[in-house]
Design an enzyme around this catalytic site. Structure first.
Site, PDB file in Angstrom:
ATOM      1  N   CYS A 120       0.829  -1.204   0.000  1.00 38.17           N
ATOM      2  CA  CYS A 120       0.000   0.000   0.000  1.00 38.17           C
ATOM      3  C   CYS A 120       0.868   1.261   0.000  1.00 38.17           C
ATOM      4  O   CYS A 120       1.629   1.500   0.932  1.00 38.17           O
ATOM      5  CB  CYS A 120      -0.942   0.031   1.199  1.00 38.17           C
ATOM      6  N   ALA A 246      -9.029  -5.788  -9.047  1.00 32.50           N
ATOM      7  CA  ALA A 246      -9.580  -4.771  -8.152  1.00 32.50           C
ATOM      8  C   ALA A 246     -10.592  -3.911  -8.919  1.00 32.50           C
ATOM      9  O   ALA A 246     -11.794  -4.163  -8.879  1.00 32.50           O
ATOM     10  CB  ALA A 246      -8.465  -3.925  -7.552  1.00 32.50           C
TER      11      ALA A 246
END
Ligand code: FNR
Length: 344
Positions: A120, A246
Site C-alpha cells: 500500500c 480490483a
C-alpha cells in the site's frame, strides 16, 4: 491443525483487497459471479487485536466488533472457505499494543487465509511503517511472515508491489517464498506509480518463473482486463498461476462471470440486496455504488444517490424501498424471536 482442502491459489480468479469496497456484500457478489477467492479490505492488525468476536444470530454473520462498537469485519458461513483476511501491520507500536494478543488470533477459525499487505503506497500506511514502506525492508518482511506462518494454522499469503528492477523483485519474492507463505500476489507497479500507469507484465512473468509457489497477477484492470475472457489473457501475459482484480471488479463485478458482463444496473441492484441483507454501513454502500456508476455519477440517479444519507434513502434512489422495508421487518421479527427465546 485446520486443513483447508477447498482453498487453492492455482488457476483462480480473486477479488482484490479494496478499502471500503471489499466488505461482505461485494465479496458475496463476486463469489456469485464466479470469483474463487475474495479478499477483504485491509485492516490494521492492532485494531483487530482489540476486537471482540460476536456471533450475530439476527444477520447470521460473525462480526468482529471494536471497543467503540464499530463492526470492523463481518463475515458469514458462505464465504468461510473463500475469504482472505488482509491485514497491515503497524510498526510504531506502544508497549500496550505489544502486549495485545496478535490481531489474527481471533480470526483463524472464520477465514480461509491471512494476507499481509506490503504494497500500500498511501501515506497513512507508509508513515506508520506499514504497506509499501516494508518493501524496502526485506528483513522485516521475512520476520513478519515467518512469525505469522508459525503462528497460525491457516495459509498465509502476501501482496506486494514490484521493486525498481526485475532482479530486486525476483530476489524479494524468493525470500518471501522461503518464509513458507502459500502464495504471493504481485501488483505489477512500482510504489511510486499511479493506477493509471501501465502494468509491468514482464516483472510478474519473471517472478512467476522464479518461484514455485503460486503467483497471483494483479494490476490489469485499466487497460488489459475489460471482459471475462481478458482474465485468461492477462494470466497468459504474466505467466502467473492466477489473477486478482480490483477496479474491473469494483466497476462491474460480473467480470468474474463467463456469462457476463451483465448491465451495471443489474449488478448494482444485486449489490444493494446484499447490502440491505447484511446491514452494510450506508456510507460504504454509497461509495461502492458511486464507483459502479463511474461517469454516470452525475446522472439523475447518481445525484439522488449522492444526496442519500441512509440505507433507506439509497434504496429509494434505486426504487427498492419495498425490499428495504420487508428486510427490516424480517430482521426485526428475527430479533424479537431470538429475544423471547432467551428470556427466562
Ligand atoms: C485498492 N488497493 C488495495 N490494495 C491492498 O492490498 N489493500 C487494500 O485495502 C486496497 N484498497 C484499495 C481500494 C481501492 C478503491 C482500489 C481501487 C484499490 C489496490 C488493489 O488491490 C490493486 O492492487 C490495484 O487496484 C491494482 O489492481 P487493478 O485495479 O488494476 O485490478
Amino acid at each position: 491443525f485446520i486443513c483447508n482442502s477447498v482453498l487453492s491459489f492455482r488457476n483462480i480468479t480473486a477479488l482484490a483487497p479494496m478499502v471500503r469496497v471489499g466488505t461482505l456484500p461485494m465479496r458475496l457478489l463476486a463469489l456469485d459471479y464466479g470469483a474463487d477467492v475474495v479478499y477483504c479490505e485491509e485492516l490494521i492488525d492492532i485494531k483487530m487485536a482489540q476486537c471482540h468476536r460476536v456471533v450475530n444470530d439476527v444477520l447470521e454473520t460473525v462480526d468482529f466488533v471494536a471497543p467503540d462498537d464499530r463492526v470492523m469485519f463481518r463475515t458469514c458461513e458462505r464465504e468461510k472457505d473463500r475469504v482472505i483476511f488482509q491485514m497491515v501491520r503497524q510498526r510504531n507500536r506502544s508497549q500496550r499494543d505489544e502486549n495485545l494478543k496478535p490481531g489474527w488470533a481471533i480470526l483463524e477459525k472464520d477465514v480461509a487465509a491471512i494476507d499481509v499487505n506490503m504494497g500500500c503506497p498511501k501515506e497513512y500506511s507508509t508513515k506508520g511503517g506499514m504497506g509499501a514502506a516494508l518493501l524496502s525492508d526485506p528483513d522485516k518482511i521475512e520476520a513478519i511472515l515467518k512469525k505469522l506462518v508459525a503462528g497460525v494454522s491457516i495459509p498465509v499469503t502476501c501482496k506486494i508491489r514490484i521493486l525498481p528492477t526485475v532482479e530486486e523483485t525476483v530476489s524479494l519474492v524468493r525470500r518471501i517464498e522461503k518464509t513458507g507463505v502459500t502464495a504471493v500476489a504481485v501488483h505489477g507497479r512500482l510504489k511510486e506509480e499511479r493506477p493509471r500507469h501501465p502494468v509491468h507484465c514482464d516483472y510478474i512473468q519473471a517472478v512467476a518463473q522464479a518461484v514455485s509457489i503460486p503467483v497471483i497477477a494483479n494490476g490489469g484492470s485499466l487497460d488489459l482486463v475489460k471482459t471475462n475472457a481478458d482474465i485468461e489473457e492477462f494470466r497468459k501475459a504474466t505467466g502467473a498461476s492466477s489473477v486478482m482484480l480490483a477496479r474491473a471488479a469494483m466497476w462491474n463485478a460480473s467480470v468474474f462471470s463467463n456469462q457476463g458482463p451483465l448491465p451495471v444496473e443489474r449488478v448494482m441492484e444485486e449489490y444493494l440486496k446484499y447490502a440491505i441483507q447484511y446491514d452494510n454501513n450506508a456510507f460504504n454502500t454509497k461509495y461502492c455504488l458511486c464507483q459502479m456508476l463511474r461517469d454516470k455519477v452525475e446522472s439523475p440517479l447518481g445525484k439522488q444517490l449522492q444526496a442519500a444519507q441512509t440505507s433507506a434513502e439509497i434504496c429509494k434512489a434505486y426504487g427498492m424501498q419495498e425490499l428495504f422495508q420487508q428486510t427490516q421487518e424480517r430482521l426485526q421479527a428475527r430479533r424479537d424471536t431470538l429475544q423471547s427465546s432467551t428470556e427466562p
